[in-house]
Design an enzyme around this catalytic site. Structure first.
Site, short mmCIF file in Angstrom:
data_model
loop_
_atom_site.label_atom_id
_atom_site.label_comp_id
_atom_site.label_asym_id
_atom_site.label_seq_id
_atom_site.Cartn_x
_atom_site.Cartn_y
_atom_site.Cartn_z
N PHE A 108 0.86 -1.19 0.00
CA PHE A 108 0.00 0.00 0.00
C PHE A 108 0.89 1.23 0.00
CE2 PHE A 108 -2.43 3.48 1.84
CZ PHE A 108 -3.56 3.44 1.03
N ASP A 140 9.24 2.62 1.67
CA ASP A 140 8.05 3.32 2.14
C ASP A 140 7.94 3.06 3.64
OD1 ASP A 140 5.57 4.17 2.94
OD2 ASP A 140 4.51 3.43 1.16
N LYS A 155 2.69 9.53 8.41
CA LYS A 155 1.90 9.14 9.59
C LYS A 155 2.39 9.66 10.95
CE LYS A 155 -0.94 5.50 7.78
NZ LYS A 155 -0.57 4.82 6.54
C1 LIG Z 1 -0.85 5.17 5.15
C2 LIG Z 1 0.18 4.79 4.18
C3 LIG Z 1 0.40 5.54 3.01
C4 LIG Z 1 -0.49 6.69 2.60
O1 LIG Z 1 -0.42 7.77 3.49
P1 LIG Z 1 -1.49 8.97 3.35
O2 LIG Z 1 -0.99 9.96 4.36
O3 LIG Z 1 -2.84 8.39 3.69
O4 LIG Z 1 -1.43 9.46 1.97
C5 LIG Z 1 1.45 5.17 2.18
N1 LIG Z 1 2.24 4.12 2.49
C6 LIG Z 1 2.06 3.37 3.60
C7 LIG Z 1 2.98 2.24 3.89
C8 LIG Z 1 1.02 3.67 4.47
O5 LIG Z 1 0.82 2.91 5.56
#
Ligand SMILES: *Cc1c(COP(=O)(O)O)cnc(C)c1O
Length: 390
Positions: free
Chosen positions: A128, A215, A244
């Site tokens: 994700f 990420d 986050k």
């Molecule tokens: C939550 C998340 C995102 C997206 O972050 P947003 O602030 O909602 O755009 C991207 N990568 C990972 C691994 C995430 O957990």
């Protein structure tokens, strides 16, 4: 539910009006134990007094000026993050998706600079990366993509945890410029790869001149018991995205880079109106400072080990529990069946949890959660899971 909101969320029928540490209080004043922390955002818990004070003071001084001018707090934050991570330069934005957009743009630009006109990025199944067009195209979940075709091209997908599959791509795919991967997958079900996976990816990237882009939007900022999840290994990424937990709830994202990746963006290639503003940077700087001074990394590591061990004890011998896994305060309990209903059952018991990838109960407690609170969490959750499995 409001008729005036777009129907993007299947919301729980509860609203919180205030919080304190690991607790949230609803409109009736009932209190809930928060084991989700705004989906890995509120590392410092709710209404942390030092964060609240720092934000109030900064708001009274200056909230926004724009990246047309120097922003000393942004410079300070960049230096601090680079110092903690071993990276060299930072770009600031406002979310995880935006941080990954910056990473994707760096990879493509890096490719073009090397004469690759059709650059491709290796991404993983069950990953994700966000909800913008490029990041949902990079995401390994059809539900996230369906209906938004045509997708952004230039992504090549392999199974998560399978370094050999990435290695094989190198033999025939000559347009690859980077690998984008979560060190531990969050939304995909709290998936922890075998030890040595990132090291193998690092090696493959080095051999082929690809960028290794992590990420760490969910795993970063202490969530796994280190500042960044890659610090559980010996490797160093070329690019890393954060968001986050970085601002404890104030929107702030960052894309960090080193080496050639850190020099790829030049003036005019990328930007953000809000990114790295004084208020957001104050939130991030204060978050990092409190985490450091209060020893929250070690605490997250120990509390996570306690929660996993205690849940294992309490659920031992239960056939419906497939696995209890995680690192630090990123914890997944995989069941043998879809368990979305557990979220509602827990809410009725004044406990906030999450279910992801259908069958995985996910816990992302605030890093400030106390031992007694964690014990209450494991007691309540184990009982709920026992009742649910019947
Ligand atoms: C939550 C998340 C995102 C997206 O972050 P947003 O602030 O909602 O755009 C991207 N990568 C990972 C691994 C995430 O957990």
């Amino acid at each position: 539910m409001s008729d005036y909101l777009m129907q993007t969320y299947a919301r729980q029928p509860v609203a919180f009006l205030r919080g304190e540490g690991a607790w949230l209080y609803d409109e009736r004043g009932d209190k809930y134990l928060d084991a989700l922390a705004g989906v890995a955002v509120n590392g410092l818990g709710h209404a942390h007094p030092r964060l609240a004070r720092a934000l109030c003071e900064q708001a009274a001084r200056l909230i926004h000026t724009s990246n047309i001018y120097r922003i000393p707090l942004q410079e300070q934050l960049a230096e601090r993050l680079c110092h903690l991570s071993g990276m060299e330069r930072a770009f600031f934005c406002n979310s995880g998706a935006e941080a990954n957009e910056a990473a994707i743009k760096i990879a493509r630009l890096h490719g073009h600079n090397r004469g690759i006109e059709n650059p491709a990025i290796v991404v993983m199944e069950k990953s994700f990366h966000g909800r913008t067009m490029a990041t949902l195209s990079a995401t390994g979940n059809r539900k996230v993509q369906a209906g938004f075709e045509p997708l952004v091209t230039g992504f090549v997908r392999v199974p998560f945890g399978d370094a050999e599959a990435v290695d094989k791509l190198a033999e025939y795919h000559k347009n690859i410029v980077a690998v984008l991967v979560e060190p531990y997958q969050g939304e995909g079900g709290v998936n922890i790869p075998e030890a040595g996976y990132l090291a193998k990816l690092r090696h493959i990237c080095d051999r082929n001149g690809w960028l290794l882009m992590l990420d760490e939007v969910q795993t970063g900022i202490g969530r796994t018991g280190k500042w960044f999840a890659f610090q559980h290994t010996e490797i160093q990424p070329d690019v890393m995205s954060l968001a986050k937990g970085l601002g404890s709830g104030v929107p702030v994202g960052a894309c960090l880079a080193r080496g050639v990746a850190a020099e790829t963006f030049v003036p005019g290639k990328h930007g953000s109106t809000f990114g790295g503003g004084p208020l957001a940077c104050t939130a991030a700087l204060t978050t990092l400072q409190v985490m450091d001074e209060d020893g929250l990394l070690a605490h997250a590591d120990q509390l996570g080990a306690f929660i996993r061990a205690d849940l294992s004890d309490r659920l031992q011998g239960h056939a419906g529990v497939r696995a209890i896994r995680g690192q630090g305060l990123m914890i997944g309990i995989e069941l043998d069946r879809p368990c979305g209903d557990l979220v509602k059952m827990a809410l009725a018991e004044k406990l906030l949890i999450n279910v992801t990838n259908d069958t995985v109960v996910r816990l992302l407690p605030p890093l400030v959660m106390k031992r007694e609170e964690a014990a209450l969490l494991t007691e309540k959750l184990a009982e709920l899971i026992r009742v649910f499995l019947g």
